[in-house]
Design an enzyme around this catalytic site. Structure first.
Site, PDB file in Angstrom:
ATOM      1  N   ASN A  13       0.838  -1.196   0.000  1.00 11.00           N
ATOM      2  CA  ASN A  13       0.000   0.000   0.000  1.00 11.00           C
ATOM      3  C   ASN A  13       0.883   1.261   0.000  1.00 11.00           C
ATOM      4  O   ASN A  13       1.604   1.507   0.956  1.00 11.00           O
ATOM      5  CB  ASN A  13      -0.872  -0.077   1.270  1.00 11.00           C
ATOM      6  CG  ASN A  13      -1.724   1.157   1.461  1.00 11.00           C
ATOM      7  OD1 ASN A  13      -1.474   2.211   0.888  1.00 11.00           O
ATOM      8  ND2 ASN A  13      -2.733   1.019   2.306  1.00 11.00           N
ATOM      9  N   LYS A  16       0.504   3.615   3.099  1.00 13.91           N
ATOM     10  CA  LYS A  16       1.163   3.191   4.346  1.00 13.91           C
ATOM     11  C   LYS A  16       2.671   3.450   4.256  1.00 13.91           C
ATOM     12  O   LYS A  16       3.279   3.936   5.203  1.00 13.91           O
ATOM     13  CB  LYS A  16       0.886   1.706   4.616  1.00 13.91           C
ATOM     14  CG  LYS A  16       1.490   1.229   5.918  1.00 13.91           C
ATOM     15  CD  LYS A  16       1.019  -0.150   6.313  1.00 13.91           C
ATOM     16  CE  LYS A  16      -0.109  -0.099   7.306  1.00 13.91           C
ATOM     17  NZ  LYS A  16      -0.407  -1.376   7.962  1.00 13.91           N
ATOM     18  N   ASP A  73       0.789  -3.897  13.200  1.00 17.60           N
ATOM     19  CA  ASP A  73      -0.568  -4.420  13.321  1.00 17.60           C
ATOM     20  C   ASP A  73      -1.274  -3.538  14.333  1.00 17.60           C
ATOM     21  O   ASP A  73      -0.663  -3.087  15.305  1.00 17.60           O
ATOM     22  CB  ASP A  73      -0.565  -5.874  13.787  1.00 17.60           C
ATOM     23  CG  ASP A  73      -1.941  -6.509  13.590  1.00 17.60           C
ATOM     24  OD1 ASP A  73      -2.498  -6.363  12.490  1.00 17.60           O
ATOM     25  OD2 ASP A  73      -2.474  -7.109  14.535  1.00 17.60           O
ATOM     26  N   PHE A 156      -9.462   6.661   7.713  1.00 23.08           N
ATOM     27  CA  PHE A 156      -9.949   5.354   7.258  1.00 23.08           C
ATOM     28  C   PHE A 156     -10.500   4.607   8.466  1.00 23.08           C
ATOM     29  O   PHE A 156     -10.456   5.092   9.607  1.00 23.08           O
ATOM     30  CB  PHE A 156      -8.805   4.564   6.595  1.00 23.08           C
ATOM     31  CG  PHE A 156      -7.750   4.114   7.577  1.00 23.08           C
ATOM     32  CD1 PHE A 156      -6.798   4.993   8.059  1.00 23.08           C
ATOM     33  CD2 PHE A 156      -7.737   2.805   8.068  1.00 23.08           C
ATOM     34  CE1 PHE A 156      -5.844   4.585   8.983  1.00 23.08           C
ATOM     35  CE2 PHE A 156      -6.776   2.381   8.987  1.00 23.08           C
ATOM     36  CZ  PHE A 156      -5.825   3.279   9.442  1.00 23.08           C
ATOM     37  N   GLY A 157     -10.981   3.385   8.211  1.00 21.59           N
ATOM     38  CA  GLY A 157     -11.406   2.494   9.299  1.00 21.59           C
ATOM     39  C   GLY A 157     -12.406   3.150  10.242  1.00 21.59           C
ATOM     40  O   GLY A 157     -13.410   3.740   9.812  1.00 21.59           O
ATOM     41  N   ASP A 159     -12.046   5.757  12.074  1.00 24.94           N
ATOM     42  CA  ASP A 159     -11.759   7.174  12.342  1.00 24.94           C
ATOM     43  C   ASP A 159     -13.015   8.032  12.558  1.00 24.94           C
ATOM     44  O   ASP A 159     -13.026   8.867  13.461  1.00 24.94           O
ATOM     45  CB  ASP A 159     -10.912   7.776  11.208  1.00 24.94           C
ATOM     46  CG  ASP A 159      -9.440   7.430  11.344  1.00 24.94           C
ATOM     47  OD1 ASP A 159      -9.038   6.923  12.411  1.00 24.94           O
ATOM     48  OD2 ASP A 159      -8.682   7.672  10.390  1.00 24.94           O
ATOM     49  N   LYS A 179      -3.598  14.217  13.022  1.00 28.87           N
ATOM     50  CA  LYS A 179      -3.780  12.856  13.553  1.00 28.87           C
ATOM     51  C   LYS A 179      -2.436  12.263  13.941  1.00 28.87           C
ATOM     52  O   LYS A 179      -2.306  11.602  14.972  1.00 28.87           O
ATOM     53  CB  LYS A 179      -4.497  11.981  12.511  1.00 28.87           C
ATOM     54  CG  LYS A 179      -4.734  10.556  12.985  1.00 28.87           C
ATOM     55  CD  LYS A 179      -5.454   9.677  11.963  1.00 28.87           C
ATOM     56  CE  LYS A 179      -5.383   8.207  12.363  1.00 28.87           C
ATOM     57  NZ  LYS A 179      -5.933   7.292  11.373  1.00 28.87           N
ATOM     58  N   HIS A 184      -1.715   6.283  17.640  1.00 30.89           N
ATOM     59  CA  HIS A 184      -1.024   5.088  18.116  1.00 30.89           C
ATOM     60  C   HIS A 184       0.170   4.721  17.229  1.00 30.89           C
ATOM     61  O   HIS A 184       1.235   4.393  17.706  1.00 30.89           O
ATOM     62  CB  HIS A 184      -2.029   3.933  18.207  1.00 30.89           C
ATOM     63  CG  HIS A 184      -2.907   3.786  16.979  1.00 30.89           C
ATOM     64  ND1 HIS A 184      -3.547   4.853  16.403  1.00 30.89           N
ATOM     65  CD2 HIS A 184      -3.218   2.724  16.197  1.00 30.89           C
ATOM     66  CE1 HIS A 184      -4.221   4.449  15.335  1.00 30.89           C
ATOM     67  NE2 HIS A 184      -4.039   3.163  15.194  1.00 30.89           N
TER      68      HIS A 184
END
Ligand code: IMP
Length: 209
Positions: A13, A16, A73, A156-157, A159, A179, A184
């Site tokens: 990706n 990322k 992860d 994403f996800g 958020d 962000k 994290h």
């Protein structure tokens, strides 16, 4: 002269890869991705912890490429759900579902849960593995609260439903730069930064690269 060290990121990706390049900028480390090393067999993320999953991916990539590799992860843990969805965050609504379905399921599960019990945290584990099994592990989390309905269009996800309390906005209402100040993943990278070059240098010396 300082030589540049190579680290392969366990992803294809480009987003990322770019995010990690920004978070690790300034180090004498060249980040490459699996796009440069095609054909690697899929790694099943069946660990019970983020570290186990990240370790499995990092080691598989290090062995495939013969170079040190980084894998991360992450997931969302909600207090009122006993820490779910956790390591199952990406597949919470089922194996072929998307982020919107995962978020809908999360909001359904929390339907009758009052604001004070909607505490949550994103967690991230990063593992850097050498082909011979040496590793560096960094973990971090960031706290927030799950709101009643999605807000914001960035990210994403989960958020849009994760309220980051220091900013009083959801992650989806914050720019990627904002962000990154508290996320994290950014905090796990901040822990990795001061240790990474020495680890890669020791690996290069050990393997005479
Ligand atoms: P992965 O570690 O990239 O595989 O992420 C696992 C899953 O956790 C993602 O599919 C998202 O559902 C969730 N997740 C992890 N980090 C974030 C984040 O920063 N924002 C929103 N969702 C996230």
């Amino acid at each position: 002269m300082t030589e540049t060290l190579t680290l392969v990121v366990a992803t294809t990706n480009p987003g990322k890869l770019q995010e990690l390049r920004e978070l690790l900028a300034g180090l004498a480390v060249e980040l490459r991705s699996l796009v440069d090393f095609p054909g690697m067999p899929e790694v099943t993320e069946d660990g019970t912890t983020y570290v186990e999953n990240a370790r499995k991916k990092a080691l598989a990539v290090a062995r495939w490429t013969g170079l040190p590799a980084l894998a991360d992860d992450s997931g969302l843990e909600v207090d009122a759900l006993g820490g779910a969805p956790g390591v199952h965050s990406a597949r919470y609504a089922g194996p072929s579902q998307d982020s919107a379905a995962n978020t809908r399921k999360l909001l359904q599960q929390l339907h009758n849960v009052v604001a004070e019990r909607r505490g949550a945290r994103f967690r991230c584990a990063i593992v850097v593995a050498a082909p011979d099994g040496g590793e560096l592990v960094c973990e971090a989390s960031c706290k927030g609260r799950i709101i009643d309905a999605p807000r914001g269009t960035q990210g994403f996800g989960y958020d849009p439903v994760f309220l980051y309390e220091p900013a009083r906005r959801t992650f989806a209402e914050m720019s990627s730069v904002e962000k990154q100040e508290g996320s994290h993943r950014a905090q796990a990278c901040a822990r990795l930064r001061p240790r990474l070059e020495a680890f890669l240098r020791a690996d290069a010396t050990r393997l005479n690269r």
